[in-house]
Design a protein around this motif. Structure first.
Motif, PDB file in Angstrom:
ATOM      1  N   SER A 337       0.852  -1.181   0.000  1.00  0.00           N
ATOM      2  CA  SER A 337       0.000   0.000   0.000  1.00  0.00           C
ATOM      3  C   SER A 337       0.897   1.242   0.000  1.00  0.00           C
ATOM      4  CB  SER A 337      -0.893   0.029   1.242  1.00  0.00           C
ATOM      5  OG  SER A 337      -0.102   0.239   2.408  1.00  0.00           O
ATOM      6  N   GLU A 338       0.347   2.398  -0.336  1.00  0.00           N
ATOM      7  CA  GLU A 338       1.123   3.631  -0.381  1.00  0.00           C
ATOM      8  C   GLU A 338       1.761   3.926   0.972  1.00  0.00           C
ATOM      9  OE1 GLU A 338       2.394   7.195  -2.524  1.00  0.00           O
ATOM     10  OE2 GLU A 338       1.772   5.168  -3.058  1.00  0.00           O
ATOM     11  N   ASN A 339       0.985   3.823   2.038  1.00  0.00           N
ATOM     12  CA  ASN A 339       1.504   4.119   3.379  1.00  0.00           C
ATOM     13  C   ASN A 339       2.628   3.165   3.784  1.00  0.00           C
ATOM     14  OD1 ASN A 339      -0.145   6.324   3.811  1.00  0.00           O
ATOM     15  ND2 ASN A 339      -1.757   5.126   4.807  1.00  0.00           N
ATOM     16  N   GLN A 343       6.487   4.087   4.670  1.00  0.00           N
ATOM     17  CA  GLN A 343       7.006   3.724   5.994  1.00  0.00           C
ATOM     18  C   GLN A 343       8.280   2.899   5.905  1.00  0.00           C
ATOM     19  OE1 GLN A 343       3.856   1.747   8.110  1.00  0.00           O
ATOM     20  NE2 GLN A 343       2.505   3.544   8.074  1.00  0.00           N
ATOM     21  N   THR A 347      10.409   7.056   5.026  1.00  0.00           N
ATOM     22  CA  THR A 347      10.427   7.605   6.381  1.00  0.00           C
ATOM     23  C   THR A 347      11.645   7.180   7.212  1.00  0.00           C
ATOM     24  OG1 THR A 347       8.011   7.625   6.351  1.00  0.00           O
ATOM     25  CG2 THR A 347       9.070   7.909   8.485  1.00  0.00           C
TER      26      THR A 347
END
Length: 372
Positions: A337-339, A343, A347
């Motif tokens: 998924s994009e998130n 992550q 990030t």
């Protein structure tokens, strides 16, 4: 002599009457055409075509109909679509025909925007009986889908389900799926997300279902109805062209069928999309074409929004030694998924995060421009 004079006078009288009738019809026709052009924004050709299905000499009723729709939140383009699809609506009885239908939709949770969208897409709903057709159809689908919310979603996706004859297509198609063991959850998924499929003529629907069974799909799995959806959306010629697109990369028919069984979506992609994604994986990324047999769902992801940007980020991380190649399997990364992707690969690298995000967004823009 008298008989001759009588015939001559009678012929002239009949001719005059016919001429007056033709003249009156042409005047009505001319007024309707002018009204459709000036008040509804129709082209002369469209106005001529629509005027064959509705005629009026004065604007009062038509004006009221247009005002009625505007007062209920319809845009000019939506009103034009309704008139084009159901011309007699301009002469409808507003309080006894149109208003009750709008009130019914409102009472069942449709917003003004929903109603305008539904009716402009399928104006023929307005000529169906509210009591004998629209309400029974809504109740039928609500009983299957369980809630008003689900029913509204289905109707917004294909409002034509409120115009078909349930007993000639929808009922036999649903019964057929139940008879061969398709779970209710899969049937509801079809009804909610692809309601148009279930309105296919019963003979054609049965033919598709039998074909999918012969391909080895299990009716108990969701992929069965997805395969039915895929086969419904294409004819034999389109199927062959898409299969041939995969064959050009060295895949066999059996391999393509294996991929199709795993993810029916892979055959729904256009030939251009298949060729572009295969070129990306084989020529740009260095994968074997057989990757698509193992992970056929990859073919449906967007090159410009997912595949190219993510590959670019991973390439930078590898070049800087921030990640180890053996610990990364790109096909899996593409499915994150994009998130989850951000992550794991943006990030955590605080010093490089801004640069990576900038690169990621630039690649999104650049690949989009290239593919346009």
């Amino acid at each position: 002599m008298l008989n001759f004079l009588y015939k001559a006078i009678h012929h002239e009288t009949c001719f005059t009457i016919r001429a007056r009738c033709i003249s009156t019809t042409l005047n009505q026709h001319s007024f309707t055409v002018s009204y459709l052009i000036n008040q509804c924004g129709f082209s002369p050709e469209s106005a001529q075509s629509v005027s064959k299905k509705v005629n009026f000499e004065t604007p009062e009723k038509a004006d009221l109909a247009i005002i009625f729709f505007k007062n209920h939140g319809f845009s000019q383009s939506q009103i034009s679509s309704i008139i084009r699809g159901y011309p007699p609506v301009l002469l409808s009885k507003l309080q006894t025909n149109l208003l009750p239908k709008l009130e019914f939709f409102q009472s069942n949770g449709f917003t003004s925007s929903d109603i305008a969208t539904v009716l402009s897409r399928h104006p023929e709903i307005l000529k169906r009986s509210l009591k004998n057709h629209v309400i029974p159809s809504f109740v039928f689908f609500k009983n299957l889908l369980g809630t008003n919310e689900n029913t509204i979603i289905a109707i917004k996706r294909f409002s034509g389900i409120l115009t078909v004859k349930l007993d000639t297509c929808v009922v036999p198609n649903v019964n057929l799926l139940r008879e061969i063991g398709v779970p209710e959850s899969s049937i509801l998924s079809v009804l909610k997300n692809w309601p148009r499929l279930i309105t296919t003529s019963a003979p054609r629907f049965k033919e598709i279902v039998e074909e999918v069974k012969e391909m080895g799909f299990n009716p108990l799995k969701l992929n069965f109805v997805l395969a039915v959806l895929a086969m419904w959306g294409m004819n034999k010629s389109i199927w062959e062209r898409r299969v041939n697109a995969y064959k050009r990369w060295g895949l066999s028919e059996e391999e393509i069928l294996v991929a199709f069984r795993k993810s029916p979506w892979c055959i729904m992609a256009s030939e251009d999309k298949i060729m572009q994604v295969m070129d990306f994986f084989v020529n740009k990324m260095g994968f074997e074409a057989s990757l698509i047999v193992k992970r056929p769902d990859l073919i449906n992801h967007s090159l410009e929004k997912r595949l190219i940007p993510r590959a670019s980020v991973i390439e930078v991380l590898l070049s800087k030694g921030l990640v180890v190649k053996k610990n990364i399997y790109l096909p899996t990364v593409f499915l994150f998924s994009e998130n989850l992707f951000l992550q794991k690969f943006v990030t955590p690298y605080k010093q490089e995060a801004n640069e990576l995000l900038k690169l990621y967004n630039e690649r999104l823009d650049l690949s989009k421009r290239i593919l346009e």
